[in-house]
Scaffold this motif. Structure first.
Motif, mmCIF file in Angstrom:
data_model
loop_
_atom_site.group_PDB
_atom_site.id
_atom_site.type_symbol
_atom_site.label_atom_id
_atom_site.label_comp_id
_atom_site.label_asym_id
_atom_site.label_seq_id
_atom_site.Cartn_x
_atom_site.Cartn_y
_atom_site.Cartn_z
ATOM 1 N N ASP A 1 35.552 31.813 38.981
ATOM 2 C CA ASP A 1 36.361 31.053 38.028
ATOM 3 C C ASP A 1 37.694 31.783 37.917
ATOM 4 O O ASP A 1 37.985 32.682 38.712
ATOM 5 C CB ASP A 1 35.644 30.981 36.673
ATOM 6 N N VAL A 2 38.478 31.469 36.948
ATOM 7 C CA VAL A 2 39.723 32.200 36.716
ATOM 8 C C VAL A 2 39.395 33.528 36.047
ATOM 9 O O VAL A 2 38.653 33.569 35.057
ATOM 10 C CB VAL A 2 40.686 31.388 35.829
ATOM 11 N N GLU A 3 39.889 34.632 36.597
ATOM 12 C CA GLU A 3 39.680 35.940 35.984
ATOM 13 C C GLU A 3 40.913 36.806 36.206
ATOM 14 O O GLU A 3 41.655 36.630 37.183
ATOM 15 C CB GLU A 3 38.449 36.635 36.554
ATOM 16 N N ALA A 4 41.120 37.734 35.280
ATOM 17 C CA ALA A 4 42.262 38.646 35.379
ATOM 18 C C ALA A 4 41.879 39.979 34.756
ATOM 19 O O ALA A 4 41.156 40.034 33.754
ATOM 20 C CB ALA A 4 43.482 38.065 34.672
ATOM 21 N N HIS A 5 42.365 41.058 35.361
ATOM 22 C CA HIS A 5 42.075 42.408 34.897
ATOM 23 C C HIS A 5 43.361 43.230 34.987
ATOM 24 O O HIS A 5 44.097 43.144 35.978
ATOM 25 C CB HIS A 5 40.990 43.061 35.755
ATOM 26 N N ALA A 6 43.613 44.019 33.971
ATOM 27 C CA ALA A 6 44.801 44.876 33.967
ATOM 28 C C ALA A 6 44.430 46.217 33.355
ATOM 29 O O ALA A 6 43.598 46.293 32.431
ATOM 30 C CB ALA A 6 45.935 44.227 33.181
ATOM 31 N N ARG A 7 45.049 47.262 33.872
ATOM 32 C CA ARG A 7 44.773 48.602 33.359
ATOM 33 C C ARG A 7 46.041 49.440 33.440
ATOM 34 O O ARG A 7 46.744 49.436 34.450
ATOM 35 C CB ARG A 7 43.656 49.265 34.168
#
Length: 753
Positions: A169-175
């Protein structure tokens, strides 16, 4: 024979693993234990590999202090990653039978694409970890030993297979991460610091999935080397200097440290896109493009002060340093700065398909290019002239095609894999004098030229046969044809040398028998022969600089590895215990090592042997809320024959420690708070072939070390986590020739959508 001694903490690890037995009474009835429980999406290199294996997931890695991708595997059994500082481009792998000088004795793949840099076999040729973001990792599998016909002889040490997440599905990760290392050694008192920002994500539209990753790293490291003055053999006179330090080198000799060098500031940017299309539930075509840029500046720091308190960058002639009656000199080039710029590109294509109920196809094609690779070095800190070295055009390509046949859908007990492999490597290196070291346009005379190509074609066949309810026999063979061509070495001192084309071939049989002794315990014995052919730089890279010398040999023989492994694996308490006995005998072993005089030599050693034992315990819930991974390895290595250097016979193999241990404990206090404690131990080892470097716990040595890491994470909102960690909690000072980091502080904020 010396009595073996196990460090107290190593005993504690073993005892903690055994403590899982106390919880066994609470468990439900025993479950059937297969050789390897795998997800259907994993490649056959994992599923049908008869080697001891270990695994870490991306979720587990999030509880650790992970900045660079190679940090994900730092607590895996027997592995030691030679990562000297955050942003180090020379992070090579040591496994249970190999040390931190044999980069070509390991393999790293990501989604089926080779990331190992098999242009050479030394610290300078690490895997291209940067092309995988730690945030996008799903699982990492580690395979030990050359027991599968599906893999080349470079798998003799360890094979690391990384799989990235596939978006559903739509996913996003930021660090966002920050790190700081207060550092003190000799006359250096500084803080190495930096930051990293990483974003990854993806989406799916019908059968098409798109994955994206971007990363920016800005990091300053501690000194990688320390300048030692040179003993003067002639001349007279001296001048009073201050600031230098007198100590012992690893062989016990007096040395005079006059400054710190190779203090790196690296800025790295990575971008990657992966497009995958599912034509059917088990038919997928995927394209990967990644680009990694690195810009690095190396500076030096002189400790020397003259009588007026001014910094001095040289001490030559009558200005030599006098220590205990011995004159020492320092050349101005010792403290010369340098700058490097590289652009790396990976193109990859994979196609996997279930052709029918009986047949499956797996294929991977990759091209790795370095369109920009330059190193500019000053002649001295005060002069504008210097050298420019270019490796533009260096790179490699790989192709793998394999068919997997399960007759009658696997009902007859056979899984047959047949495959073809091709690889080709090109090394192109030129160095020029330059009127202005900061400008490539100012280059003048050519001083060094190294060029060459290698290629390998292979065909293999392997059958995994379950011939009885509790027995599985895996037999395979790999036939390889290797060629080296267009070898060329030019130096201003030796002139032009061109080398004839060479061909070698090798046949590598594999055999493994697994017995499901009880529902909970499996016993497996494996044997494998493997060839590791010379890399192109081992053959054709000869160069002398002001500080280092590289010596290649175009007549190197391929090394032949004979490996054995006996493994027992089964349920213990709430976890799984694996115990392995192993032996590796290598004929014509290919070694590229750097001695204390900074001379790198490529050579064959007639015969080596490494014997040992490894125990690993994994328990997702050894106690309520506590996950545990622990391992301990003992290796007894010996040089059995070496006509080139008889003094090394009977000595330990360089950089293979006697003991290794690791521990990773993760405790979930509640839904918001998680804590981690990590531990790494490495025992006695040597850097010199004659084992003369007995004073190993100093710069230039390979020291015993025992380090602790810790991290605490807090989930303060849905999808939002903050973390604080410390690596090398006790501020251990330890070395793998170069100094490893001292106590390092980490802070991060992560957002997941």
């Amino acid at each position: 024979m010396k009595k073996m001694r196990i460090k107290p903490l190593a005993w504690a690890i073993a005892a903690l693993a055994a403590s899982g037995q106390l919880i066994a009474a609470e468990e439900e009835s025993a479950k059937e234990l297969s050789e390897m429980t795998v997800r259907q999406s994993r490649p056959s290199a994992v599923v049908h590999n008869p080697s001891p294996q270990a695994e870490v997931t991306g979720e587990q890695a999030r509880n650790m202090n992970v900045v660079n991708t190679e940090d994900v595997v730092k607590y895996m059994p027997s592995l030691q990653i030679r990562k000297r500082y955050i942003g180090d481009r020379n992070a090579i792998i040591a496994a249970r039978t190999t040390g931190t000088v044999q980069s070509a004795r390991s393999l790293v793949y990501a989604d089926g694409l080779l990331l190992s840099n098999l242009l050479g076999n030394s610290y300078a040729y690490p895997a291209r970890w940067n092309l995988v973001g730690s945030e996008e990792i799903d699982t990492v599998n580690v395979l030990y030993g050359p027991f599968s016909a599906l893999l080349p002889g470079n798998s003799a040490g360890a094979t690391i297979l990384m799989t990235t997440r596939r978006p559903e599905d739509v996913e996003a990760h930021a660090r966002v991460q920050f790190f700081s290392q207060p550092y003190k050694l000799y006359g250096t008192d500084m803080t190495a610091y930096g930051h990293q920002e990483q974003a990854s994500g993806g989406f799916r539209v019908g059968g098409l999935s798109v994955s994206l990753m971007a990363n920016h790293l800005d990091s300053r490291g501690q000194p990688m080397s320390f300048a030692a003055a040179t003993k003067a053999t002639s001349g007279a006179g001296s001048v009073a200097y201050s600031g230098h330090t007198v100590d012992q080198d690893p062989s016990g000799g007096q040395r005079v440290i006059v400054g710190a060098t190779n203090i790196d500031h690296t800025i790295q940017d990575v971008g990657k896109i992966r497009l995958a299309y599912d034509f059917a539930p088990e038919t997928r075509l995927a394209f990967t493009f990644g680009e990694w840029h690195n810009n690095s500046t190396n500076r030096a720091e002189s400790y020397l002060k003259d009588a007026n308190g001014q910094t001095a960058y040289s001490a030559t002639g009558t200005s030599a340093i006098l220590v205990n009656g011995q004159r020492y000199t320092v050349a101005a080039s010792t403290f010369a700065p340098n700058r490097s710029e590289t652009v790396n590109r990976l193109f990859g294509l994979t196609f996997d398909s279930r052709l029918s109920n009986d047949w499956r196809l797996e294929s991977a094609f990759s091209l790795y290019q370095t369109p920009t690779d330059s190193l500019r070095t000053a002649a001295s800190p005060t002069l504008s002239n210097g050298t420019v070295a270019l490796s533009d055009g260096t790179g490699w390509n790989n192709a793998d095609l394999r068919l997997i046949w399960k007759p009658d859908g696997g009902k007859v007990g056979h899984t047959v894999t047949a495959g073809l492999h091709h690889d080709a490597y090109t090394y192109d290196y030129k160095k020029y004098n330059a009127g202005n070291w900061l400008s490539e346009d100012s280059k003048t005379a050519l001083t060094d030229r190294n060029y060459g190509r290698t290629q390998t074609q292979a065909i293999y066949l392997q059958d995994e046969w379950k011939f009885a309810p509790r027995f599985t026999l895996t037999a395979g063979v790999r036939q390889e044809q290797w060629q080296a061509s267009k070898g060329e070495i030019y130096t201003s001192a030796l002139g032009q040398n061109n080398f004839r084309e060479r061909e070698e071939s090798g046949t590598s049989p594999k055999l493994s028998l697994a017995w499901q002794a009880t529902p909970d315990w499996m016993l497996r014995g494996s044997f494998g022969k493997a060839f590791r052919f010379p890399t192109v730089t081992e053959l054709y890279q000869t160069e002398k600089t002001s500080t280092t010398t590289r010596i290649s040999d175009p007549n190197l023989k391929p090394e032949q590895v004979f490996a054995k492994d006996l493994t027992a694996e089964g349920a213990l308490g709430r976890g799984t215990l694996r115990f392995s006995l192993f032996e590796e005998i290598v004929h014509d072993a290919l070694y590229s090592f750097t001695d204390y005089a900074l001379t790198t030599r490529n050579q064959n050693i007639d015969k080596l042997r490494v014997r040992g034992a490894e125990v690993a315990y994994v328990a997702p819930e050894v106690l309520r809320g506590l996950d545990l991974t622990a391992s301990m390895t003992y290796a007894r290595s010996r040089v059995l024959e070496n006509h080139l250097y008889p003094a090394s016979v009977g000595k330990w193999v360089i950089r293979v420690p006697d003991w290794r241990a690791s521990l990773l404990a993760v405790y979930r206090f509640n839904d918001q708070w998680t804590g981690m404690l990590g531990y790494k131990y490495s025992g006695k080892q040597y850097n010199n072939p004659d084992n003369s470097d007995e004073w190993a716990n100093t710069y230039g040595g390979n020291s015993t070390f025992s380090t602790f890491d810790t991290k605490i994470s807090y989930r303060f909102a849905k999808g939002m986590t903050a973390g604080f960690g410390i690596d090398n909690l006790t501020n251990e000072k330890y070395y793998a020739f170069h100094p490893y980091p001292q106590r390092t502080f980490h802070g991060e904020i992560r957002i997941d959508y």
